[in-house]
Write a protein that holds these residues in place. Structure first.
Motif, PDB file in Angstrom:
ATOM      1  N   VAL A 145       4.316  -3.396   0.988  1.00  0.00           N
ATOM      2  CA  VAL A 145       4.739  -1.559  -0.381  1.00  0.00           C
ATOM      3  C   VAL A 145       5.336  -2.482  -1.356  1.00  0.00           C
ATOM      4  CG1 VAL A 145       5.621   0.653  -0.594  1.00  0.00           C
ATOM      5  CG2 VAL A 145       5.153   0.217   1.669  1.00  0.00           C
ATOM      6  N   LEU A 202       6.605   1.145  -5.189  1.00  0.00           N
ATOM      7  CA  LEU A 202       5.837   2.591  -4.723  1.00  0.00           C
ATOM      8  C   LEU A 202       6.893   4.098  -5.787  1.00  0.00           C
ATOM      9  CD1 LEU A 202       4.430   5.020  -3.115  1.00  0.00           C
ATOM     10  CD2 LEU A 202       6.427   4.776  -1.545  1.00  0.00           C
ATOM     11  N   SER A 220      10.288  -1.485  -2.701  1.00  0.00           N
ATOM     12  CA  SER A 220       9.036  -2.879  -2.565  1.00  0.00           C
ATOM     13  C   SER A 220       9.758  -2.824  -1.458  1.00  0.00           C
ATOM     14  CB  SER A 220       8.918  -3.806  -3.318  1.00  0.00           C
ATOM     15  OG  SER A 220       8.231  -3.260  -4.433  1.00  0.00           O
ATOM     16  N   THR A 223       9.406   8.090   1.693  1.00  0.00           N
ATOM     17  CA  THR A 223       9.045   7.270   1.769  1.00  0.00           C
ATOM     18  C   THR A 223       8.037   6.968   3.052  1.00  0.00           C
ATOM     19  OG1 THR A 223      11.314   5.364   0.988  1.00  0.00           O
ATOM     20  CG2 THR A 223       9.458   4.212   2.140  1.00  0.00           C
ATOM     21  N   ILE A 235       3.955   7.007   2.539  1.00  0.00           N
ATOM     22  CA  ILE A 235       2.788   5.820   2.818  1.00  0.00           C
ATOM     23  C   ILE A 235       2.126   6.366   3.852  1.00  0.00           C
ATOM     24  CG2 ILE A 235       3.416   3.717   5.320  1.00  0.00           C
ATOM     25  CD1 ILE A 235       5.752   3.068   3.845  1.00  0.00           C
ATOM     26  N   GLN A 287       1.925   9.674  -3.980  1.00  0.00           N
ATOM     27  CA  GLN A 287       2.669   8.290  -4.702  1.00  0.00           C
ATOM     28  C   GLN A 287       1.922   8.472  -6.306  1.00  0.00           C
ATOM     29  OE1 GLN A 287      -0.254   5.211  -2.434  1.00  0.00           O
ATOM     30  NE2 GLN A 287       0.841   4.533  -3.467  1.00  0.00           N
ATOM     31  N   ILE A 322      -0.381   0.003  -1.320  1.00  0.00           N
ATOM     32  CA  ILE A 322       0.654   0.029   0.107  1.00  0.00           C
ATOM     33  C   ILE A 322      -0.702  -0.308   0.708  1.00  0.00           C
ATOM     34  CG2 ILE A 322       1.347   1.585   2.201  1.00  0.00           C
ATOM     35  CD1 ILE A 322       2.010   3.860   0.300  1.00  0.00           C
ATOM     36  N   SER A 378      -3.397   2.803  -0.569  1.00  0.00           N
ATOM     37  CA  SER A 378      -3.461   3.757  -1.750  1.00  0.00           C
ATOM     38  C   SER A 378      -4.221   5.247  -1.579  1.00  0.00           C
ATOM     39  CB  SER A 378      -3.142   2.501  -2.256  1.00  0.00           C
ATOM     40  OG  SER A 378      -2.376   2.032  -2.389  1.00  0.00           O
TER      41      SER A 378
END
Length: 242
Positions: free
Chosen positions: A8, A11, A25, A47, A51, A57, A62, A70
């Motif tokens: 990650v 983000l 991250s 989080t 993900i 996002q 990701i 992503s």
């Protein structure tokens, strides 16, 4: 060293106009258990949802098992082998244990380097969770919170995941179930499954985790070996105690 299972990078994520994550991250290696720690409201669940594609996002990238996920929808991410066990469990209360497991079924997988991943069957899972083996035909709605927690993890494993996002597994369950969950996580680790664990219980995280990231207000404030965090009372007081 093999490439990380999950990366990650920077983000960001928001609920409407309210930004929750800021430049976050982290990495999780193959067969590694990584704890994502922080108080309630620190951004741990957000989080995991970001993900998993369950919320948009605002920035960042990701990568999972060599694939950029992503912005992909959750069903595509799940089909790539990323499992998610939410804190509120989300079992099907009208379906039996075996029916819940059947719903989670996905085909066997392999890692990016071609090595076969662990394959899970009902028989293996009922052996891993003996409590479930004693009630295969019981509806989910007639189980205790701890039993439902086990069923949620077992259903996720029926998808043969390469990595599991495990949200607050020790929250609100009896100490005996917490111990069983710890043993289960260690068995999954030994089988090669990677786990990103959202947790605020330092003792539980210390039992199972290799490394930890500490979140506060959507930003990582500390990262390092889990054993270091367990010994660092100042960091615990600053970011983990209520």
């Amino acid at each position: 060293m093999s490439a990380p299972m999950l990366t990650v990078d920077n983000l960001g994520a928001s609920y409407g106009a309210a930004q929750i994550l800021y430049g976050l991250s982290l990495e999780v290696g193959r067969g590694e258990v990584v704890a994502l720690m922080g108080r309630n409201g620190a951004g741990k669940t957000t989080t995991m949802k970001a993900i998993m594609g369950l919320m948009a996002q605002s920035c960042g990238a990701i990568h999972f098992n060599g694939t950029d996920i992503s912005g992909k929808p959750p069903f595509e991410i799940a089909r790539l082998g990323l499992g998610f066990t939410p804190e509120d469990r989300r079992i099907f209360s009208d379906l039996t244990v075996m029916e819940n497991l059947d719903i989670g079924r996905q085909p066997p997988r392999q890692f990016a380097d071609g090595v076969p991943a662990p394959v899970w069957t009902e028989a293996k899972l009922l052996k891993l969770f003996p409590n479930l083996g004693e009630m295969p035909h019981r509806p989910g709605g007639r189980m205790s919170g701890g039993e439902q927690q086990m069923l949620t993890v077992a259903r996720t494993l029926m998808g043969n995941p390469l990595l599991i996002l495990l949200d607050e597994p020790s929250e609100g369950v009896a100490p005996l179930i917490v111990e069983l969950m710890a043993n289960t996580i260690l068995e999954l680790k030994n089988a090669g499954v990677s786990i990103l664990l959202s947790e605020q219980n330092v003792h539980f995280a210390e039992l199972v985790s290799d490394r930890a990231y500490v979140l506060e207000k959507g930003q990582i404030q500390w990262s390092g070996r889990m054993a270091e965090l367990a010994d660092n009372i100042e960091i615990q007081r600053a970011y983990l105690t209520v």
